[in-house]
Design a protein around this motif. Structure first.
Motif, PDB file in Angstrom:
ATOM      1  N   HIS A   5       0.830  -1.206   0.000  1.00 41.42           N
ATOM      2  CA  HIS A   5       0.000   0.000   0.000  1.00 41.42           C
ATOM      3  C   HIS A   5       0.860   1.248   0.000  1.00 41.42           C
ATOM      4  N   VAL A   6       0.185   2.355  -0.189  1.00 42.57           N
ATOM      5  CA  VAL A   6       0.872   3.637  -0.139  1.00 42.57           C
ATOM      6  C   VAL A   6       0.980   4.034   1.332  1.00 42.57           C
ATOM      7  N   ALA A   7       1.795   3.302   2.046  1.00 41.28           N
ATOM      8  CA  ALA A   7       1.906   3.457   3.488  1.00 41.28           C
ATOM      9  C   ALA A   7       2.911   4.547   3.834  1.00 41.28           C
ATOM     10  N   ALA A   8       3.164   4.682   5.122  1.00 42.69           N
ATOM     11  CA  ALA A   8       4.040   5.761   5.589  1.00 42.69           C
ATOM     12  C   ALA A   8       5.433   5.678   4.988  1.00 42.69           C
TER      13      ALA A   8
ATOM     14  N   SER B 198       3.260  10.202   0.311  1.00 37.80           N
ATOM     15  CA  SER B 198       1.953   9.686   0.719  1.00 37.80           C
ATOM     16  C   SER B 198       1.460  10.345   2.003  1.00 37.80           C
ATOM     17  N   ILE B 199       0.176  10.656   2.057  1.00 35.75           N
ATOM     18  CA  ILE B 199      -0.437  11.001   3.340  1.00 35.75           C
ATOM     19  C   ILE B 199      -1.570  10.020   3.637  1.00 35.75           C
ATOM     20  N   ASN B 200      -1.611   8.942   2.892  1.00 36.04           N
ATOM     21  CA  ASN B 200      -2.822   8.116   2.926  1.00 36.04           C
ATOM     22  C   ASN B 200      -2.451   6.670   2.780  1.00 36.04           C
ATOM     23  N   GLU B 201      -3.035   5.820   3.618  1.00 36.66           N
ATOM     24  CA  GLU B 201      -2.667   4.419   3.646  1.00 36.66           C
ATOM     25  C   GLU B 201      -3.064   3.651   2.401  1.00 36.66           C
ATOM     26  N   GLY B 202      -4.320   3.745   2.039  1.00 34.84           N
ATOM     27  CA  GLY B 202      -4.769   2.896   0.941  1.00 34.84           C
ATOM     28  C   GLY B 202      -4.988   1.458   1.359  1.00 34.84           C
ATOM     29  N   GLY B 203      -4.826   1.148   2.635  1.00 32.07           N
ATOM     30  CA  GLY B 203      -5.037  -0.225   3.097  1.00 32.07           C
ATOM     31  C   GLY B 203      -6.501  -0.461   3.378  1.00 32.07           C
TER      32      GLY B 203
ATOM     33  N   LEU C  55       0.753   6.318  12.468  1.00 30.32           N
ATOM     34  CA  LEU C  55       1.653   6.996  13.408  1.00 30.32           C
ATOM     35  C   LEU C  55       2.751   6.054  13.884  1.00 30.32           C
ATOM     36  N   LYS C  56       2.361   4.822  14.204  1.00 27.77           N
ATOM     37  CA  LYS C  56       3.367   3.858  14.663  1.00 27.77           C
ATOM     38  C   LYS C  56       4.458   3.678  13.611  1.00 27.77           C
ATOM     39  N   VAL C  57       4.040   3.454  12.377  1.00 23.94           N
ATOM     40  CA  VAL C  57       5.023   3.192  11.325  1.00 23.94           C
ATOM     41  C   VAL C  57       5.810   4.455  11.005  1.00 23.94           C
TER      42      VAL C  57
END
Lengths: 786, 786
Positions: free
Chosen positions: A130-133, A138-143, A501-503
């Motif tokens: 996904h477009v994760a951190a 990216s500002i958005n997970e996509g998950g 936030l964690k990632v």
């Protein structure tokens, strides 16, 4: 249709797109031979094929076209990726533009780097699909799907020069969150805010079946978006050359339309809500991928969703198809022999911070400025004696927030969010400083409503949450007030934000952002008039499952502690802060200094309500405003009945202080805990929410076995405030009885006290059924030393 | 505009509306003098004024007009009330039609009954302000907003003769859930299903500000609904006489349109999705209420939202205004001297089961027929030896569900719901019996897709949940399969359904409905390919906060236990059943008989994996399929290393069996618990979800202090399946080490075993980073007796 691209530029754009597609397929499949210098062998292919191809070519197509207009028009633009599993496309593009290598130097711009790029994707120790951190830009997970467009609007608010391109997947468009997100345009002010360019990507299919919006026909689709207040532009087809021209022309038109809207509003002030442009891009799912696999149509169907060729190891024909597919992008034209993108293609990408992967708005922490905060002590209620003064905690917090709003007016970096409840939650003072934002029609009788307002109200907790997330992720500050029960509507969004936030804390180049702070009010104990459906304190249980490094929970018992907590939360970074506090008039206990000290400690003995000399017969503990009042009233009852009884009163404002320090950084150490909650001494704990949570937080503590928790037992209806506590046995009478029942030396008094409690409760029930309101002695109760 | 109402009928309809309004205002304000036979005094007014007027006159208006068409056209119709706080209106109308008194005889059709009716509303011991379970004719709470239209569609599916009138509030229309609900028309088949008549009630305001849809102009509004696939009809105005004619004419037209659509589809078969009619009703908020209060415009503004005259006790002018308002309905024309509705008005209501308050669809339990179930034993996997056979649990369940579908085909009372994941969750066998339902465009390449399908897939967990709730509430059966992480999207809806079930069990005339059963698969331990965003086992924590009488949670460890659990859940009533089970190939442990016995017990010792003789050195416990596998592998490791070690293996399939019987009816008694989990013996518990939940469920048990739980620690990414367990310390090595570390007589071996574990984990990490997949010894692991 005009054709804005010269043949040469068209060819270069197409080549760039092929390069991105090549890198995307490479990430899904390859672990070696990244430039196909050798004939493709099974050993070059990943043993476990995981990833998603279907949405990727469309994402890549949009990216290269946005690159062109960023360069040509000098745009400040970010790219929000709605479709799930868009990872390979965005990683490919940020690699092509150079950002990826700047953030991850080991993924270098050469053959070795390409091999790393390919191998790491969806690979142990690597990066997710996904477009994760971890993904630049990216500002958005996509998950979890559905939040792209609200994030995009959140990013655009108060960023007048920013254009947020937001690709909305037609799968995610079916979600509730996305379906209402289109209405965000009624809250965007072209004079003050940036623009969102939604690009609905109709590739037609979800995992296994067609999408709704792909199957309703052109007319309905067009009506729908006109109805949502947009001017839709359609880019449809499957021939790349034709589509490149159409997309380029459409981007030119839509960006001109945006500029015209902004120019007009900024020159003449906001007059009426414009029809913002949006694009419907209809291209085949898995575009440019295998047309047919095993005799089944694949490109343009759901079979392209994940890994279109999955049986590489079992079927040599699949290996050949994969090689043909990769070669169809003609990698030798795209990369030089060292593996570097050829210069004429590299020149298509914007430079520096204009690259969408490097745009600082997508790494909001780098733009974040501290919020200017007034001294919260100036708003404190005077509390000369504990319990004598009546105050409304959220109203006091509202005055503080009003001045936060004023102090940061010039910076335009603070907004308040909530589903039409700012007034109801008694934060009304903020309307002295600003209005509700609205760009729909405003009529004469409306008040506190304006296109320039900074209070974001819509009856959608999803939108409040999503806008706020987008606002915070792009480096600003916010505050979310909500009815306690209905914050559960965004449980899953909170999960995803907590995961982000964690990632992001583990990603070195991501800078801390402002915390997401909730004020949950109109809470379970004062929803007596709204009834059972409005009574649910379980959000706290939900958030504490997330990482301790991210979660903070506060239950300030009165106005001054609330002020101290709000001030603290607004200064914090990278947390999810949950504050639960009532809005109703209630006794005040701590003066400002005492409140500050108490909040700093997280929990502590209230001496004014304790008469133990270090060896209490019982500890009366509490967390939450109503439980604190009932626990104090129980203490008074006990003193009146048993003057010799030694009780200690402990109030908990920082709930996580109850956990062991090994479990949460706020946990008080065991020695201190045992000093406060004396082992082998009964502890009667009056808690705001579901009692099990206190057991869950304290099970490692020595005194846990003496702990008896009263809280919300999922009993509720429309009744009186005090009756709510009675039916859940959190009232003063049940609490006092719980103490009497557990202090050994009161054994002989138990029966009499139990009768006393029964009589009082019978009196209560009779009174409320006759009068519809609580007994005067309950309504007028005040703490007084006995 | 034609005028279908004769002057006489118009007058009667208006009088009926006034009667409903009078009763609504009476409920909010009065505790005595219900017929205003005396001059209104403060003593007649409730001391605590709680309730909501704003939406009520519109709801009453719709009700009386629906009564007319039910009678004239002989319709079978129910009324779904979307707007919040619509209680007084629906209570008033069901009272007027006689239903209310039939259900609640003490609320009689006379002055004494009126007094009771008024007093009970929002009064301690009385009824809530929402259309809750206590209100006849309701299938919908109205407390948390946004679910009316999905409930309405759920009710209409497979009810060809039913028309569901659904009033959608313009506040709730802003929610995500409602915004996507309009698309439900792409799943409704006019040949097979009933009809939904949505009535969007634009009264313009929420609590404190205007609604979005009221302020976008007629053109956009019309486009929006055409885009959603409807034919919108507008009824707008504020003059009652005019509006009565318009509403009557519009209802005649829309019902004719519905009949035409149905007639055509039923005569000729479904050909294409029709544009179903819907109504936009724009009337003033608080219509017919006080125009102005204290100089501020009230009717037609947000000031009518709640109690427009709130200061009755403080201000005699308010008391007078209230009396004027009540008198404006001319109660003496509506009720006779005994308090009975006059006969000519009573005749307007339908009779018997055609009254919307008495319609059995709105009390689905009375229509509920048992589902026909095949013998699940016929689907069982042959498991001659524990652990030797590999099976896919959900695939096996899919075969069972396929035949459930077939067996009930004639009854048309079973559907399967899920967000495009039926295939992905490996329930694909159901597509041998039916298709996905879809009435959008279907093209040649589509498979398993038809307007007659009984699998309801849309990428909206909200819609799946809401449709299913509506389907169950009207007396049918269903099954919801979902990715585990994303079921959190409907957390708040689950809360509301659980609250509904709790209350409806306390309402004597509400009959039990089929349980809401979730199969959560694609769970946290096998989302290794989708990554962190897809990893969240917290839904269990969420549901266990609801009433124990309503909540059941099952973690079947293999296919045969899953079969037994699914069979049990499909037979159950009034529960929320949560089943968590994997879809991946995995070892099978229990043959059919053993599985049945194990599920009946809820938890039990697995003798094949135990070697204790009543006095184990340690208990190895587990719940969930992956934890069970790891716990068994840990057991094997321990046997290989320490042949003398006595371990007992306990598997938990019914999670609530862990709780004390005082907390949950499934809780095993303490003696049995202590026999299994021997006090003072270390228990290493491998749990599917967040470890704290096990502590929370067991804190009252004697052996709780010896309990060490391993589970999901919120660590995840894209990696291998086994690595997911390693990074959360749920893997065999960590579990075995936990045992060794806690059994006193193994103390001398701890260091060596710890080194062994470190070496194995290092080997694991090195291997997956090189090969991208788990070690062959992990992939090929099988349980074998050592």
């Amino acid at each position: 249709m005009n054709e804005p691209l010269s043949p040469e530029l068209l060819a270069r754009i197409d080549a760039y797109w092929r390069a991105a597609n090549y890198l995307s397929v490479g990430q899904i499949y390859l672990r070696d031979n990244p430039l196909l210098k050798q004939k493709l062998r099974l050993a070059h292919v990943k043993p476990r094929l995981v990833g998603h191809w279907g949405t990727t070519p469309g994402l890549n197509f949009v990216y290269v076209h946005l690159n062109r207009v960023i360069n040509e028009l000098g745009l400040d633009m970010i790219y929000v990726t709605g479709p799930g599993h868009g990872g390979p496309g965005l990683v490919a593009n940020t690699y092509l533009e150079g950002t990826y290598t700047e953030y991850y130097p080991e993924v270098s711009q050469d053959e070795a780097g390409l091999k790393k790029l390919f191998t790491q994707f969806s690979f142990p120790g690597g990066i997710p699909s996904h477009v994760a951190a971890e993904v630049p830009g990216s500002i958005n997970e996509g998950g979890e799907l559905g939040y792209s467009l609200m994030h995009a609007y959140g990013a655009a608010f108060d960023n007048p020069d920013l254009i947020v391109a937001c690709v909305v997947g037609d799968g995610e468009a079916e979600t509730g969150a996305l379906a209402t997100s289109w209405h965000s345009n009624k809250f965007l002010n072209p004079a003050r805010d940036g623009a969102v360019l939604p690009i609905l990507h109709l590739n037609g299919y979800k995992i296994a079946s067609p999408t709704v919006l792909a199957r309703i026909g052109h007319d309905e689709l067009e009506s729908l978006f006109r109805g949502y207040g947009y001017a839709p532009y359609f880019v449809e087809g499957e021939d790349p050359a034709e589509l490149h021209q159409k997309m380029a022309a459409t981007l030119d038109e839509t960006l001109a339309a945006i500029r015209a809207i902004q120019t007009e509003a900024r020159a003449n002030g906001f007059s009426r809500r414009p029809a913002w442009p949006m694009i419907v891009l209809r291209t085949p799912k898995g575009w440019s991928g295998p047309e047919e696999v095993d005799g089944k149509k694949t490109e343009g169907t759901w079979r392209s969703h994940q890994v279109p060729l999955a049986r590489i190891a079992e079927d040599p024909a699949h290996l050949q198809l994969l090689e043909d597919w990769l070669q169809s992008y003609r990698p030798q034209e795209l990369f030089d022999a060292t593996g570097k993108l050829v210069a004429e293609l590299a020149a298509l990408a914007p430079v520096g911070l204009r690259r969408m992967g490097a745009n600082p708005h997508a790494n909001g922490g780098v733009l974040l400025a501290d919020l200017k905060l007034p001294d919260f002590r100036d708003y404190a209620i005077d509390v000369p004696v504990p319990g004598a003064v009546i105050g409304e905690a959220t109203r006091v917090a509202g005055s503080f927030l009003r001045d936060v709003m004023r102090l940061n007016d010039a910076e335009k970096n603070f907004r308040i969010f909530g589903p039409d409840e700012t007034e109801s939650n008694r934060l009304s003072a903020v309307f002295e400083a600003t209005d509700r934002a609205f760009t729909g029609e405003i009529i004469d009788t409306d008040i506190q409503l304006s296109p320039d307002g900074r209070v974001m109200e819509i009856l959608s907790e999803h939108l409040c949450q999503g806008w706020l997330e987008g606002y915070l992720l792009t480096g600003r500050h916010g505050f979310f007030s909500c009815y306690e029960a209905f914050i559960h509507i965004v449980d899953s969004m909170v999960n995803q934000h907590a995961k982000w936030l964690k990632v992001s804390k583990e990603v070195p180049w991501r800078k801390p952002i402002a915390s997401l702070t909730y004020l949950l009010t109109s809470h379970v104990w004062r929803q007596d008039h709204n009834g059972f459906s409005h009574q649910d304190p379980g959000f706290i249980d939900h958030v504490v499952n997330k990482k301790a490094g991210v979660i903070r929970v506060y239950l300030p018992p009165d106005a001054n502690t609330l002020l101290s907590v709000v001030d603290h939360c607004l200064r914090s970074r990278d947390y999810i802060n949950v504050i639960v506090a009532g809005k109703q008039p209630a006794p005040q206990y701590l003066d400002c200094d005492a409140a500050i000290a108490h909040c700093a400690a997280g929990l502590g003995v209230w001496r004014f309500a304790s008469n133990d000399d270090g060896a209490p017969d019982a500890v009366i503990a509490c967390a939450g405003d109503v439980p604190t009042m009932e626990a104090l009233a129980a203490t008074m009852l006990l003193r009146a009945h048993f003057p010799d009884l030694k009780t200690r009163f402990v109030n908990v404002v920082d709930l996580m202080a109850l956990q062991s320090p090994s479990q949460h950084p706020h946990g008080v150490d065991d020695t201190k805990f045992d000093q406060m909650f004396v082992p082998d001494t009964p502890v009667i704990f009056a808690y705001h929410g579901y009692p099990a949570l206190i057991h869950r937080l304290t099970y490692r503590r020595t005194s846990h076995r003496n702990l008896h928790v009263h809280g919300y037992r999922e009993e509720g209806t429309t009744t009186t405030p005090f009756d709510m506590t009675v039916i859940n046995e959190l009232d003063r009478f049940h609490l006092a009885k719980a103490v009497v029942d557990r202090v050994p030396r009161l054994e002989e008094h138990r029966e009499a006290f139990s009768r006393f409690v029964d009589d009082k409760l019978a009196e209560h029930f009779a009174y409320i059924r006759e009068h519809g309101d609580d007994l005067p002695e309950i309504l007028n109760w005040r703490w007084t030393d006995v």
